[in-house]
Design a protein around this motif. Structure first.
Motif, PDB file in Angstrom:
ATOM      1  N   UNK A 124       0.825  -1.206   0.000  1.00  0.00           N
ATOM      2  CA  UNK A 124       0.000   0.000   0.000  1.00  0.00           C
ATOM      3  C   UNK A 124       0.859   1.256   0.000  1.00  0.00           C
ATOM      4  N   UNK A 125       1.927   1.234   0.787  1.00  0.00           N
ATOM      5  CA  UNK A 125       2.849   2.378   0.828  1.00  0.00           C
ATOM      6  C   UNK A 125       3.472   2.629  -0.539  1.00  0.00           C
ATOM      7  N   UNK A 126       3.854   1.561  -1.212  1.00  0.00           N
ATOM      8  CA  UNK A 126       4.444   1.697  -2.550  1.00  0.00           C
ATOM      9  C   UNK A 126       3.452   2.323  -3.527  1.00  0.00           C
ATOM     10  N   UNK A 148       2.619  15.925 -12.630  1.00  0.00           N
ATOM     11  CA  UNK A 148       1.542  16.681 -13.287  1.00  0.00           C
ATOM     12  C   UNK A 148       1.303  18.042 -12.641  1.00  0.00           C
ATOM     13  N   UNK A 149       2.115  18.393 -11.619  1.00  0.00           N
ATOM     14  CA  UNK A 149       1.996  19.676 -10.914  1.00  0.00           C
ATOM     15  C   UNK A 149       0.594  19.884 -10.339  1.00  0.00           C
ATOM     16  N   UNK A 150       0.014  18.812  -9.814  1.00  0.00           N
ATOM     17  CA  UNK A 150      -1.317  18.909  -9.221  1.00  0.00           C
ATOM     18  C   UNK A 150      -1.214  19.452  -7.801  1.00  0.00           C
ATOM     19  N   UNK A 151      -2.216  20.263  -7.397  1.00  0.00           N
ATOM     20  CA  UNK A 151      -2.255  20.817  -6.055  1.00  0.00           C
ATOM     21  C   UNK A 151      -3.245  20.033  -5.202  1.00  0.00           C
ATOM     22  N   UNK A 178       1.564   7.212  -6.511  1.00  0.00           N
ATOM     23  CA  UNK A 178       0.536   8.215  -6.780  1.00  0.00           C
ATOM     24  C   UNK A 178       1.056   9.620  -6.506  1.00  0.00           C
ATOM     25  N   UNK A 179       1.833   9.778  -5.433  1.00  0.00           N
ATOM     26  CA  UNK A 179       2.418  11.082  -5.115  1.00  0.00           C
ATOM     27  C   UNK A 179       3.380  11.521  -6.216  1.00  0.00           C
ATOM     28  N   UNK A 180       4.170  10.562  -6.733  1.00  0.00           N
ATOM     29  CA  UNK A 180       5.116  10.891  -7.812  1.00  0.00           C
ATOM     30  C   UNK A 180       4.370  11.381  -9.052  1.00  0.00           C
ATOM     31  N   UNK A 181       3.274  10.693  -9.408  1.00  0.00           N
ATOM     32  CA  UNK A 181       2.474  11.117 -10.571  1.00  0.00           C
ATOM     33  C   UNK A 181       1.888  12.505 -10.331  1.00  0.00           C
ATOM     34  N   UNK A 182       1.406  12.735  -9.120  1.00  0.00           N
ATOM     35  CA  UNK A 182       0.845  14.055  -8.788  1.00  0.00           C
ATOM     36  C   UNK A 182       1.889  15.152  -8.972  1.00  0.00           C
TER      37      UNK A 182
END
Length: 898
Positions: free
Chosen positions: A44-46, A58-61, A51-55
C-alpha cells in the motif's frame, strides 16, 4: 536514548511488566499474521508513493475544490432588502450608530465595522436593512454593494466596485489600472462599501484591497459580513458585532409569513401546534424559518406539517431546502483535521453544554490532534483546534456558564449528518432497518436512573467501537444516583478491544473488573463521582492511558501501585477524593503528567515531596496535602515548583498537628521550598504551623497573583505585604488567631509611591479572634492615593475584639457585610456605590453617619439591640431601596428618626 546513570530497579521492573504484557500473546500464528499485515502495508505504501510521484509530475495541487464548487452553487446576494424583516430593529440601530460615528477604526479615515455570526442567522439581511436606511441615504455620497463569497480575488472585487460606481463593465486584469481608476472615482467622496459574505483570513489581501479607499472623504465606512470571527478581527479589530438568533416570537412571525402569507394562525388554527414545534427546530435561525415556511407554502394538510415537524434537516425535500447546503458550505471549508474534530461532537445531544478542556482530552484520546513543526504541546494544539471551530461559529459560548460551550441545534444536526455512519447517540428509539452496527466507532448515551443490560445489547455487535461515553460528563456533586447493570462492565466492555475512550461517570459502581486491563488501547478513563473504592492492579497494563479522572470519588481509599507504569499519563484528576490518604510510590516517574490535582505527602514511606520536582509539565492547579509529614528539613532545600511556569493554582495544606510549636518549626523551610513560578495566579494556604510567612508571599516576584486565601494559620503573628501585589483581586483571611493588628507592612507602606491594593475587588476576614486594629495608611477623603480604590465587596465576620473603624472612603464598594463584631464602632463613611449593606450582631456598629447611600437597594440589620430607629441618612433612598430587613432589634421603637 541517552541516560545519565544506570537504570534503576524500578525502571527494570516497569520494563519487565511492559514486555511481559506485550509478549503474552506471542505465538507462531501471531507472528505469521503480523508478517502478512506488514507485507500489505508495504504494498500500500508503494502504491501511495507512486501516486504522489504522478501528482508531482503533473503539478497537481492538494485541495478539494471540485467538491466545494458543487456545494457552493448558490445565489449571490444583492443590496435589495426583503419587504418585511422581523426582530432586527435593535441590531439595526447598533450598526447605524457605528456607521454614523465619526470615530474611525480602520484604514486612514475609513472606518470598518463587521457583522459576524453563524450561517443563516441573518447577517446579509441586517446589512441590507442598514444599506437601505434613510439615514444612510442622506449621510453618504456613494454606496457600493459587493457579494464577496468564498474567493477573495482582489482584481475581481476591485472590478466589481468600479462597475458599481461607473455603471460600466470593466474586464481588465491589470490591478494597477483598476485600483488607480477606483481611487479617482472615490476621491473626496464619502462612501459606504458593503462587503457581504467574506471568508478571507489573509491580512495582506485585505490590505491590498483597501489601498484605493484612502482617497475617500472622512467618515467613509466599510461594512463587512462574515461567519468567521477571525475574518472579523482582521478586517475590523475594534468594530465587530456578533449577531445572535431571533427571539421565538419573531422567528414564528417570519415562519408564518412564508408558510401562510400572514402573521398568525387565525385562518388555520389546526396548524398552529405543528407550526410552533417546527419553529422550535429553527432555534432562532431566520434561514431555517424561511426555508421550512417555504416548503409548506402551498400545503394546508396537517399531516404534511407533521411530517416536516418530525423530519431531520437531511430528510427534507431537496428542492427548496437551503438549510443543509448553507451549513455544509461551512463544513466543507474546514480543513480535514477540524472536520474530524467537529463530526466527533455528534456524540453530544442537542442543548448539551460541554467543557472545552474535556472535549480536547477526548479529541486527544481519539488521535485527532497532530503535532506541528513548532512542536507544541498536544493540549495547546487542541486549544487552537477548538478556537478555530468556535471562530467559525460551530461552537457557541453558554449564556449560563461562561466555561461551557454548546452547538446550535442545526449545527448539531449537521454533526449528526456528516457522522451518521460512525457516531451513534443512543436515544432508545428503534433503529432503522439496514443500520450496520459494526460500522459505528463512537457510542454515547444519557444515563438513566437504572440502566439494564437490554439497553446495551447492541454493543456486542459494535466490535470496532472506540468511544463509550455516559452523558453528561460534568455533573453536580450530588448527582451520582444512577445504577448500571454488572453485565456491561463484566461482559460487554472487556470485549471492546479497540476502545480508546471509556466514561462511566456518575454510576454507583463499587469496583472495576480485573479484565479492564485487557483494553490496551484505552487512552481516556473517566470514573468520576462513582462509588469506586480502589482500582485493580491490572490498570497498570493500560500503557496508552493519557487521562484518568477520579473526580468526586468519595470512597476511593488508594490507587494501584502499578500506576507508576502509566508513563503516557497526562491527567490524573483526584479532586474531591476525601478518603484518599496516600499516593503510590514513584509517582514522580510519570514525567508526562500535566494535571495532578492532588499530591499527598507521606511520613514513613510512599511519596515524598521531591517526587514533584521531576513533574516539569504540570498545569492548572495542584493541592499538596500532608506537608506536616516533611520531617527531614534536608528534603526542603530544593525548590520543587518554581520551574513549573504553566501552573496556575497552588493549594498548600498542613495537618492540624502542625499547630504544635515544636512540630511547626519546620514549616517555614518547607513553605519556602514550595515557592511557585512567578506566573502563579491563585494561592491557598491552610493550617500552616509556622509563626511567619515566607518572604516570597507578597514579594515582587509574585506580581501575577490574583487570588490569595489564608486559612487557619493560627501561629502566624503578622501578615505579609500583600498590598504591594499589583494583580491581587481577591483576598480571604480566616482563622488567623495570632494576628492582633494589621499594620503598614500589610499595606506595603514601605513603598510610598505605590497605591496599596490597587486592583483588589473582594476582601474577606473571618474568625479572627484576636484581631483588634488595622492601620491603613491613608484615611482622608481628600488624599489622592487611597487604599482599596477598586474594592467592591468587604466582609468581616466573627472578629470579636476588632474595635477599629472601617476606612472612611470606599468609592467602588458595592457590598458591605459585617457580622459578629460587637466592639466595632460606627464610622463616618462615604459609600457612593453601595448596593447591599448587612449588619449583624454588631451592637456598636449602628449606621448613624454613613453618607452618599443613594444607590442602596438592600439593607439588612439583625441582632443590633441598641438600634432604636434608622438614622436620617437612610431617608435619602426611597426610590432605590427594594429590600429592608430588620430582625431581632429589640430596642427598635420607630422606623425613621423623627
Amino acid at each position: 536514548m541517552k541516560e545519565d546513570a544506570g537504570p534503576s530497579s524500578s525502571t527494570h521492573k516497569m520494563m519487565r511488566k511492559y514486555m511481559s504484557a506485550c509478549c503474552v500473546n506471542f505465538n507462531p500464528s501471531t507472528l505469521k499474521f503480523s508478517a502478512k499485515v506488514e507485507s500489505k502495508i508495504k504494498k500500500l505504501t508503494a502504491r501511495l508513493e507512486a501516486a504522489v510521484a504522478i501528482k508531482n509530475d503533473l503539478s497537481l495541487e492538494e485541495n478539494d475544490r471540485g467538491r466545494r464548487e458543487r456545494v457552493t452553487e448558490r445565489l449571490r446576494t444583492s443590496s435589495l432588502v426583503e419587504s418585511r424583516v422581523y426582530g432586527r430593529e435593535k441590531d439595526k440601530e447598533v450598526i447605524l450608530d457605528i456607521l454614523m460615528n465619526d470615530a474611525d477604526e480602520g484604514f486612514g479615515d475609513i472606518g470598518v465595522a463587521c457583522i459576524w455570526g453563524m450561517p443563516g442567522v441573518g447577517k446579509t439581511t441586517l446589512a441590507q436593512l442598514v444599506y437601505n436606511d434613510i439615514k444612510v441615504e442622506s449621510s453618504f455620497d456613494l454606496k457600493i454593494w459587493v457579494c464577496v463569497s468564498e474567493e477573495f480575488d482582489v482584481i475581481r472585487l476591485t472590478a466589481i466596485m468600479l462597475e458599481a460606481v461607473t455603471s460600466a463593465s470593466w474586464n481588465s486584469k491589470d490591478l494597477n489600472l483598476l485600483q488607480v481608476s477606483l481611487k479617482e472615482k472615490l476621491s473626496g467622496k464619502k462612501f459606504l462599501l458593503v462587503l457581504d459574505d467574506v471568508w478571507n483570513e489573509n491580512y495582506e489581501q485585505w490590505e491590498a484591497l483597501c489601498k484605493p479607499f484612502i482617497a475617500g472623504a472622512a467618515g467613509s465606512k466599510i461594512l463587512v459580513t462574515t461567519r468567521n470571527v477571525d475574518t472579523a478581527s482582521i478586517m475590523a479589530p475594534c468594530g465587530t458585532y456578533h449577531l445572535r438568533e431571533l427571539a421565538d416570537k419573531d422567528c414564528l412571525s417570519l415562519f408564518t409569513r412564508h408558510a401562510l402569507g400572514g402573521s398568525d394562525f387565525e385562518e388555520h388554527p389546526n396548524l398552529k401546534t405543528f407550526g410552533e414545534e417546527i419553529v422550535k427546530k429553527c432555534s432562532g435561525l431566520p434561514l431555517a424559518a424561511k426555508t421550512l415556511g417555504g416548503l409548506l407554502r402551498s400545503k394546508r394538510n396537517s399531516d404534511e406539517w407533521e411530517d416536516i415537524m418530525n423530519s431531520k434537516i437531511w430528510d427534507l425535500p431537496e428542492k427548496g431546502n437551503s438549510i443543509l447546503p448553507a451549513l455544509l458550505l461551512s463544513y466543507h471549508h474546514l480543513p480535514s483535521h477540524l472536520k474530524r474534530c467537529f463530526s466527533y461532537c455528534a456524540i453530544f445531544p442537542k442543548d448539551y453544554e460541554f467543557d472545552k478542556e474535556e472535549l480536547i482530552r477526548l479529541w486527544k484520546a481519539e488521535g485527532f490532534l497532530h503535532h506541528t513543526k513548532r512542536m507544541k504541546q498536544m493540549e495547546d494544539i487542541g486549544i487552537e483546534y477548538f478556537r478555530d471551530l468556535w471562530s467559525r461559529s460551530f461552537f457557541q459560548q453558554s449564556t449560563i456558564n461562561k466555561n461551557r460551550y454548546a452547538m446550535h441545534d442545526l449545527i448539531n444536526d449537521l454533526a449528526q449528518f456528516v457522522s451518521k455512519e460512525i457516531c451513534f447517540f443512543n436515544t432508545g428509539d428503534k433503529l432503522n432497518d439496514g443500520v450496520q452496527l459494526e460500522s459505528f466507532r463512537h457510542f454515547s448515551f444519557l444515563r438513566h436512573q437504572y440502566d439494564v443490560s437490554k439497553r446495551f445489547e447492541m454493543l456486542s455487535q459494535m466490535t470496532s467501537l472506540r468511544t463509550l461515553v455516559a452523558l453528561p460528563i460534568h455533573m453536580l456533586p450530588m448527582a451520582a444516583s444512577s445504577f448500571l447493570t454488572n453485565t456491561v462492565l463484566q461482559q460487554f466492555v472487556p470485549k471492546l478491544g479497540c476502545l480508546r475512550v471509556l466514561s462511566l461517570n456518575g454510576y454507583c459502581i463499587d469496583e472495576l473488573p480485573h479484565r479492564i486491563g485487557d483494553l490496551i488501547h484505552l487512552r481516556y478513563l473517566n470514573l468520576s463521582r462513582t462509588r469506586i473504592k480502589s482500582l485493580p492492579e491490572s490498570v497498570g497494563s493500560l500503557f496508552n492511558l493519557q487521562t484518568l479522572i477520579l473526580h468526586g470519588c468519595k470512597n476511593l481509599t488508594k490507587l494501584p501501585r502499578a500506576i507508576e507504569n502509566l508513563i503516557d499519563l497526562c491527567v490524573l484528576d483526584l479532586t474531591d477524593t476525601d478518603s484518599l490518604k496516600e499516593m503510590p510510590m514513584q509517582i514522580g516517574n510519570l514525567k508526562n503528567l500535566k494535571v495532578l490535582s492532588k499530591f499527598i505527602v507521606q511520613r514513613d514511606s510512599g511519596s515524598g515531596i521531591k517526587e514533584l520536582k521531576g513533574l516539569l509539565h504540570l498545569r492548572k492547579e495542584i493541592s499538596v496535602i500532608g506537608l506536616e509529614n516533611v520531617v527531614d528539613t534536608g528534603e526542603a532545600r530544593d525548590y520543587v515548583l518554581k520551574d513549573k511556569n504553566k501552573l496556575e493554582g497552588l493549594h498548600l495544606q498542613w495537618g492540624h498537628e502542625s499547630f504544635d510549636h515544636r512540630k511547626g518549626e519546620n514549616g517555614l523551610p518547607v513553605f519556602n521550598m514550595l515557592q511557585p513560578h512567578q506566573d502563579i495566579k491563585r494561592v491557598r494556604v491552610a493550617c500552616y504551623g509556622g509563626t511567619k510567612f515566607p518572604s516570597w508571599l507578597g514579594g515582587s516576584s509574585m506580581a501575577n497573583i490574583a487570588d490569595i486565601n489564608l486559612s487557619n494559620c493560627r501561629n502566624v503573628m503578622s501578615l505579609p505585604a500583600l498590598g504591594r501585589l499589583p494583580s491581587l483581586k481577591k483576598l480571604s483571611i480566616t482563622g488567623m488567631n495570632g494576628v492582633k493588628r494589621l499594620d503598614f507592612e500589610f499595606f506595603g507602606d514601605n513603598l510610598p509611591s505605590s497605591k496599596p491594593f490597587p486592583v483588589l475587588e473582594v476582601l474577606q476576614f473571618q474568625n479572627m479572634l484576636n484581631w483588634e486594629y488595622w492601620c491603613y495608611p491613608n484615611n482622608r477623603p481628600d488624599e489622592e492615593d487611597r487604599e482599596f480604590p477598586n474594592l467592591r465587596e468587604l466582609m468581616i465576620h466573627n472578629c470579636p475584639k476588632l474595635y477599629q473603624k472601617l476606612p472612611r472612603y470606599l468609592p467602588s464598594l458595592v457590598k458591605l457585610n459585617i457580622k459578629g463584631c460587637p466592639n466595632m464602632a460606627y464610622s463616618v463613611m462615604s459609600l457612593p456605590s453601595l448596593l447591599d449593606l448587612s449588619i449583624e450582631d454588631c451592637n456598636k456598629m449602628v449606621p448613624r453617619s454613613m453618607v452618599d447611600l443613594t444607590s442602596l437597594t438592600t439593607l439588612r440589620i439583625k441582632r443590633v439591640p441598641d438600634l432604636t430607629c434608622l438614622p436620617n441618612v437612610f431617608e435619602q433612598f426611597p426610590g432605590a431601596l427594594k429590600h429592608l430587613i430588620l430582625s431581632n432589634c429589640i430596642g427598635l421603637t420607630a422606623l425613621w428618626q423623627k
